[in-house]
Design a protein around this motif. Sequence first.
Motif, short mmCIF file in Angstrom:
data_model
loop_
_atom_site.label_atom_id
_atom_site.label_comp_id
_atom_site.label_asym_id
_atom_site.label_seq_id
_atom_site.Cartn_x
_atom_site.Cartn_y
_atom_site.Cartn_z
N PHE A 1 0.81 -1.21 0.00
CA PHE A 1 0.00 0.00 0.00
C PHE A 1 0.85 1.27 0.00
N ASN A 2 0.34 2.32 -0.64
CA ASN A 2 0.71 3.67 -0.27
C ASN A 2 -0.08 3.99 1.00
N ALA A 3 0.54 4.67 1.94
CA ALA A 3 -0.09 4.81 3.25
C ALA A 3 0.02 6.23 3.79
N THR B 1 -13.13 -4.71 1.58
CA THR B 1 -12.14 -4.62 0.51
C THR B 1 -11.17 -5.80 0.52
N GLU B 2 -10.54 -6.03 -0.63
CA GLU B 2 -9.57 -7.11 -0.79
C GLU B 2 -8.67 -6.80 -1.97
N GLY B 3 -7.64 -7.63 -2.17
CA GLY B 3 -6.76 -7.49 -3.34
C GLY B 3 -6.15 -6.11 -3.44
N TYR B 4 -6.39 -5.46 -4.57
CA TYR B 4 -5.82 -4.14 -4.81
C TYR B 4 -6.72 -3.01 -4.33
N GLU B 5 -7.84 -3.33 -3.70
CA GLU B 5 -8.77 -2.29 -3.26
C GLU B 5 -8.24 -1.58 -2.02
N GLY B 6 -8.28 -0.25 -2.05
CA GLY B 6 -7.83 0.54 -0.92
C GLY B 6 -8.96 0.80 0.05
N PHE B 7 -8.66 1.55 1.12
CA PHE B 7 -9.68 1.79 2.13
C PHE B 7 -9.35 3.00 3.00
N ILE C 1 -6.40 5.61 9.08
CA ILE C 1 -5.33 5.31 8.13
C ILE C 1 -5.94 5.24 6.74
N ILE C 2 -5.20 5.69 5.75
CA ILE C 2 -5.63 5.72 4.35
C ILE C 2 -4.69 4.82 3.58
N ARG C 3 -5.24 3.91 2.78
CA ARG C 3 -4.41 2.93 2.07
C ARG C 3 -4.89 2.75 0.64
N ASP D 1 -2.53 7.25 -7.83
CA ASP D 1 -3.56 8.25 -8.14
C ASP D 1 -4.77 8.09 -7.22
N LYS D 2 -5.19 6.87 -6.98
CA LYS D 2 -6.33 6.63 -6.09
C LYS D 2 -5.98 7.01 -4.65
N PHE D 3 -4.72 6.80 -4.29
CA PHE D 3 -4.25 7.20 -2.96
C PHE D 3 -4.37 8.70 -2.78
N GLU D 4 -3.91 9.46 -3.77
CA GLU D 4 -4.01 10.91 -3.70
C GLU D 4 -5.48 11.36 -3.68
N ALA D 5 -6.31 10.64 -4.45
CA ALA D 5 -7.74 10.98 -4.49
C ALA D 5 -8.41 10.75 -3.14
#
Length: 413
Positions: free
Chosen positions: A213-215, A259-265, A283-285, A290-294
């Motif tokens: 993850f980006n965190a 969520t699972e796999g590549y899905e963030g949360f 926490i943001i993951r 791009d989705k991380f920044e969003a």
Amino acid sequence: MINKQDIINRFISYVTIDTESDPESETTPSTEKQWDLAKKLADELLDMGMSDVSIDDNAYIMATLPSNVDHEVPTIGFISHFDTSPDFTGANVKPQIIENYDGKDIILNAEQNIILSPDYFEDLLQYEGQTLITTDGTTLLGADDKAGITEIMSAMKYLLEHPEIKHGTIKVGFTPDEEIGRGAHKFDVEKFGADWAYTMDGSQIGELEYENFNAAGAVITAKGKIVHPGYAKGKMVNSMYYASEFINTLPPLERPEHTEGYEGFFHLYDIDGSVEETTLKYIIRDHDADKFEAKKALMEKIVLDLNTKFEALIFDIDIKDQYFNMKEKVEPVMHIVDIAEDAMKALDIEPLIKPIRGGTDGSQLSYMGLPCPNIFAGGHNFHGRYEYVPVESMIKATEVICKIAELTAERYE
């Protein structure tokens, strides 16, 4: 052959030492008791004959296994952390050894009716006939990451005792405070001196990971006004009600449990509330940058919108990045993943290449100039009373370390 009883004895000697880290502490290591295991590991490295053994003022341990070949081989490293998670107590760990697991429920604690069941933890059924080490239901086990330490130590001992296995220079490193996100903060990459490394910090047998993850962490503060509830009309502002509005504005399906796999949360992990002030900690993951920044931008927009809606500066938000997806740093040197994959295949282990739904020292180390994929250590159900590890998985992980060392020397011959 890796000696099974030696693996068991070594692992138990590590997990029975309490090394829980503390996120509220500002020292390194964050708890004094981490030194107990750190000093033991340094002594064991010296006793087994490793070179350049060092332990610094922050309890980072490093050692070298010199090359036993004449040709030039890249220096590789293996890294694990010795702290355990503060999510669940790691004091007074009492490991239980389950020989020849029969695929049925395991009673961890009869008095408290704590049961490790394959009906809930289906992965258990992979290990019928094997030897499992579990908790007694009152603590975590500490396989995260004392299984990894056991495997690295056992592999170094085996290579020292079997010089017929040819390898280049190998570095080992053990770190404090990984569980609170600081494991690599004071790791001296230049002193370590490896071209690349592997963290032995994954879960089930076969895992091989170079994406994480980006965190980021976010703290949202809602401000209120306290007055006597009997005279509150038009005056009281209850911050807890406003905080709940923030919580409910975030996408409900973008929580960890959906969520699972590549899905963030977005994960709300702590609330501290009163009428006057409520603090939400998230926490943001996300694996995708791009989705991380969003996700971060969405949280900031919700704060702005709610402050506009209520015509008052009720909300404040502070977001801090924690770590980033190591894929960016590993993909240019994918041969280091290929070597690990080939090592597993040579040992009849099916590689499970998948993203880490979490963080790893390897992420930070990769951005510090030490590309560092992650390899299975064997444990399951980390950070809680249902944690367990199959001994056979630890043996296989030990063999993978030795095989990686051997294959790296062969490839550069």
